[in-house]
Design an enzyme around this catalytic site. Structure first.
Site, mmCIF file in Angstrom:
data_model
loop_
_atom_site.group_PDB
_atom_site.id
_atom_site.type_symbol
_atom_site.label_atom_id
_atom_site.label_comp_id
_atom_site.label_asym_id
_atom_site.label_seq_id
_atom_site.Cartn_x
_atom_site.Cartn_y
_atom_site.Cartn_z
ATOM 1 N N GLU A 1 -10.459 92.628 -6.765
ATOM 2 C CA GLU A 1 -9.794 91.667 -7.648
ATOM 3 C C GLU A 1 -8.985 90.648 -6.849
ATOM 4 O OE1 GLU A 1 -6.917 93.237 -10.468
ATOM 5 O OE2 GLU A 1 -6.910 91.333 -11.532
ATOM 6 N N ASP B 1 -10.171 97.549 -8.173
ATOM 7 C CA ASP B 1 -8.984 96.966 -8.807
ATOM 8 C C ASP B 1 -7.806 97.761 -8.253
ATOM 9 O OD1 ASP B 1 -6.968 95.928 -10.290
ATOM 10 O OD2 ASP B 1 -8.101 95.854 -12.163
ATOM 11 N N ILE C 1 -4.580 97.596 -8.550
ATOM 12 C CA ILE C 1 -3.656 98.039 -9.608
ATOM 13 C C ILE C 1 -4.196 97.468 -10.917
ATOM 14 C CG2 ILE C 1 -1.302 98.050 -10.519
ATOM 15 C CD1 ILE C 1 -0.202 97.731 -7.739
ATOM 16 N N ASP C 2 -4.781 98.316 -11.737
ATOM 17 C CA ASP C 2 -5.214 97.860 -13.063
ATOM 18 C C ASP C 2 -4.067 98.179 -14.011
ATOM 19 O OD1 ASP C 2 -7.180 96.710 -14.845
ATOM 20 O OD2 ASP C 2 -7.228 98.691 -15.772
ATOM 21 N N THR D 1 -1.552 95.637 -14.022
ATOM 22 C CA THR D 1 -0.494 95.046 -13.173
ATOM 23 C C THR D 1 0.730 94.686 -14.014
ATOM 24 O OG1 THR D 1 -2.129 94.184 -11.624
ATOM 25 C CG2 THR D 1 0.021 93.142 -11.583
ATOM 26 N N ASP E 1 -12.346 95.697 -13.447
ATOM 27 C CA ASP E 1 -11.630 96.417 -14.515
ATOM 28 C C ASP E 1 -12.464 97.577 -15.058
ATOM 29 O OD1 ASP E 1 -9.423 94.551 -14.653
ATOM 30 O OD2 ASP E 1 -10.764 93.178 -15.697
HETATM 31 C C1 IPD Z 1 -6.151 93.583 -16.707
HETATM 32 C C2 IPD Z 1 -5.974 94.829 -17.530
HETATM 33 C C3 IPD Z 1 -5.833 94.462 -18.988
HETATM 34 C C4 IPD Z 1 -7.037 93.700 -19.491
HETATM 35 C C5 IPD Z 1 -7.285 92.489 -18.632
HETATM 36 C C6 IPD Z 1 -7.393 92.861 -17.181
HETATM 37 P P1 IPD Z 1 -5.216 93.711 -14.202
HETATM 38 O O1 IPD Z 1 -6.350 93.927 -15.343
HETATM 39 O O2 IPD Z 1 -7.056 95.705 -17.373
HETATM 40 O O3 IPD Z 1 -5.735 95.614 -19.771
HETATM 41 O O4 IPD Z 1 -6.813 93.296 -20.797
HETATM 42 O O5 IPD Z 1 -8.482 91.876 -19.079
HETATM 43 O O6 IPD Z 1 -7.546 91.692 -16.418
HETATM 44 O O7 IPD Z 1 -4.976 92.239 -14.119
HETATM 45 O O8 IPD Z 1 -4.002 94.439 -14.642
HETATM 46 O O9 IPD Z 1 -5.829 94.258 -12.976
#
Ligand code: IPD
Length: 244
Positions: free
Chosen positions: A68, A88, A90-91, A93, A217
């Protein structure tokens, strides 16, 4: 390639990454924005992605990466038949920034464009979701399975608002919520697409859906859901959701 060995090594790296998330979640962070005001990144997202990529590259110099934060910094996204790690760091974030403990590290290994390993680790709640192709899905080593719900009206549905504030997209999300709210048992949103998918794999939720999601994700969650007996489909309804 010895995938068993690879799996043990990546688990060690993910655990190291988890210690960083655990240590930093309640501390002050430098927060920057990416595509818009609610698309956040911290120094720890970047640091963890580097830790994982460096750790894998030092053992497997020919492996490729789709991460990412590297992508956000301009690296081209390319999925070939070569062993490719989709990361990813940190999913969730936004949750990490706020100190909400639904945040995780999500890592998948694809070989010949097929997922072999999927790991989603929430170190705060000590939830380690793992899957290997053809070997089932696990939470902290115990097998997990999707629920047996067949009817939408009896289902708990994970939905996300996403990290875009495009007005047309927001309107569609609101319409979907309006349509669904009276047709399902309940709507839930963890703020992490990977954890939402793991809740489906666990059988705690019955459906998770989101439009405009990125490969990092869902790459690990996709394998975990399928190995837990679930299905993963793209918006056109095609089975075997194409990650890229
Ligand atoms: C996000 C999270 C969020 C989702 C977004 C993602 P990130 O990833 O998974 O739940 O709704 O589409 O981009 O930015 O925290 O790695």
């Amino acid at each position: 390639m010895d995938i068993d060995k690879c799996y043990i090594e990546i688990l060690q790296l993910v655990k190291q990454a988890g210690s960083i998330v655990n240590e930093k979640i309640y501390q002050y962070k430098n927060v920057l924005t990416k595509s818009c005001d609610v698309d956040l990144v911290t120094e720890w997202d970047q640091m963890i992605e580097k830790l994982l990529i460096d750790g894998i590259s030092s053992r497997y110099p020919d492996h490729k990466f789709i991460g990412e934060e590297s992508t956000a910094m301009g690296q081209k996204v390319e999925l070939t038949n070569a062993p490719t790690w989709i990361i990813d760091p940190i999913d969730g974030t936004m949750n990490f920034v706020h100190g909400l403990p639904h945040t995780c590290i999500s890592v998948a290994l694809l070989i010949n464009k097929t997922a072999e390993i999927g790991i989603v680790y929430n170190p705060i709640l000590e939830q380690l979701f793992t899957a290997r192709k053809g070997q089932g899905a696990f939470l902290n080593g115990a097998p997990i399975h999707v629920s047996d719900k067949k009817e939408l009206r009896n289902s708990l549905v994970m939905i996300e608002m996403g990290t875009s504030r495009d007005s047309e997209k927001m309107e569609i999300i609101l319409q979907n919520i309006k349509i669904l709210i009276t047709r399902v048992h309940g709507l839930r949103s963890f703020g992490s697409a990977a954890l939402n998918m793991c809740m489906v794999a666990l059988g705690g939720a019955d459906v998770s859906f989101e439009f405009g999601i990125h490969a990092w994700d869902i790459a690990a969650g996709d394998l975990i859901v399928r190995e837990a007996g679930g299905v993963s489909i793209d918006p056109a309804g095609k089975h075997n959701c194409k990650i890229l």
